[in-house]
Design an enzyme around this catalytic site. Structure first.
Site, PDB file in Angstrom:
ATOM      1  CB  CYS A  55       2.924  10.255  -1.914  1.00 20.33           C
ATOM      2  SG  CYS A  55       1.250  10.839  -1.525  1.00 20.33           S
ATOM      3  CE1 TYR A  86      -0.384   9.623   5.199  1.00 18.79           C
ATOM      4  CE2 TYR A  86      -1.069  11.600   6.378  1.00 18.79           C
ATOM      5  CZ  TYR A  86      -0.358  10.996   5.357  1.00 18.79           C
ATOM      6  OH  TYR A  86       0.380  11.766   4.480  1.00 18.79           O
ATOM      7  CD  GLU A  98       2.184   7.347   2.459  1.00 17.07           C
ATOM      8  OE1 GLU A  98       1.733   7.583   1.317  1.00 17.07           O
ATOM      9  OE2 GLU A  98       2.400   8.238   3.295  1.00 17.07           O
ATOM     10  CG  ASP A 133       6.656  13.006  -0.544  1.00 17.19           C
ATOM     11  OD1 ASP A 133       6.408  14.117  -0.025  1.00 17.19           O
ATOM     12  OD2 ASP A 133       6.000  12.542  -1.490  1.00 17.19           O
ATOM     13  CE1 TYR A 138       5.319   9.806   1.774  1.00 17.20           C
ATOM     14  CE2 TYR A 138       7.049  10.600   3.239  1.00 17.20           C
ATOM     15  CZ  TYR A 138       5.737  10.656   2.774  1.00 17.20           C
ATOM     16  OH  TYR A 138       4.864  11.563   3.324  1.00 17.20           O
ATOM     17  CB  CYS A 203       0.458  13.578  -7.933  1.00 20.19           C
ATOM     18  SG  CYS A 203       1.055  12.079  -8.742  1.00 20.19           S
ATOM     19  CB  CYS A 212      10.944  -1.135 -17.110  1.00 21.75           C
ATOM     20  SG  CYS A 212      11.337  -2.630 -16.200  1.00 21.75           S
TER      21      CYS A 212
END
Length: 221
Positions: A55, A86, A98, A133, A138, A203, A212
């Site tokens: 998202c 959208y 997205e 999602d 996504y 969110c 990382c």
């Protein structure tokens, strides 16, 4: 039926919605947090990075909070339908992801640092989903704007795969492709800086919890 058909695969160009020659909406002029132009023109010397990580509401906030970023905006990229809406993207019939576009000053923040934000802020092993999602929009993606970006993205994916594997995670599914043949279409105004306008809004961003490797980031980051 069509939505279900393209929930787990990207439609071929001949299967995608035809789209339109012009956008159906206007994009705000300025960033609500940074006060900078969304669509440009941008100051000389700035560079562009495009990231898909689920998202785009939460993804955009990750980058507007990063020092050295000039502006951010969200949109649709990587599919076949020109100037989608959208609702069309969510149908799975456009093939777009997205995406958040990041305009940054390479003298203040390196592309490698942006890549580290990208990898650590989502789970790149989930295919056509991110958490709850689900859908091709996504998917995890990096659309590169130069051979140097492409090389850095590929190197960072390999480095992150090593630490993910060591931590028991699966294979990275992130697509790394040139942006040149994949136009970026800005999203509707209400999506831009959504979490600034709606601080308690949804969110979906959440990483694996695996750091990382710092070797792919600039010293001192």
């Amino acid at each position: 039926m069509l939505f279900g058909r393209f929930k787990d695969r990207i439609p071929a160009p001949e299967e995608a919605l035809k789209g339109r020659e012009e956008p159906q909406y206007a994009v705000p002029e300025r960033h609500t947090v940074l006060g900078t132009p969304l669509l440009g023109p941008y100051p000389e010397g700035l560079e562009i990075a495009d990231f898909g990580m689920g998202c785009f509401w939460g993804a955009e906030r990750v980058f507007w909070k990063t020092e050295g970023v000039f502006t951010t905006l969200v949109g649709y990229q990587g599919g076949s339908t020109p100037h989608p809406t959208y609702e069309e993207v969510c149908s799975g019939l456009t093939g777009h992801a997205e995406v958040v576009r990041v305009v940054y000053d390479p003298a203040k923040v390196s592309y490698e640092t942006l890549l580290r934000r990208f990898w650590e802020s989502h789970d790149p092993t989930q295919g056509f989903r991110q958490g709850n999602d689900m859908g091709t929009q996504y998917r995890s993606a990096v659309y590169t704007h130069s051979p140097a970006q492409a090389a850095a993205a590929e190197a960072s994916r390999a480095a992150y795969q090593q630490v993910l594997t060591a931590s028991g995670h699966g294979e990275i599914t992130t697509e790394i492709l040139p942006a040149a043949d994949r136009p970026f279409y800005p999203a509707e105004g209400y999506h831009q800086q959504y979490l600034d306008k709606n601080p308690a809004g949804y969110c979906g961003i959440g990483g694996t919890g695996v750091a990382c490797p710092v070797g792919i980031a600039s010293a001192g980051d």
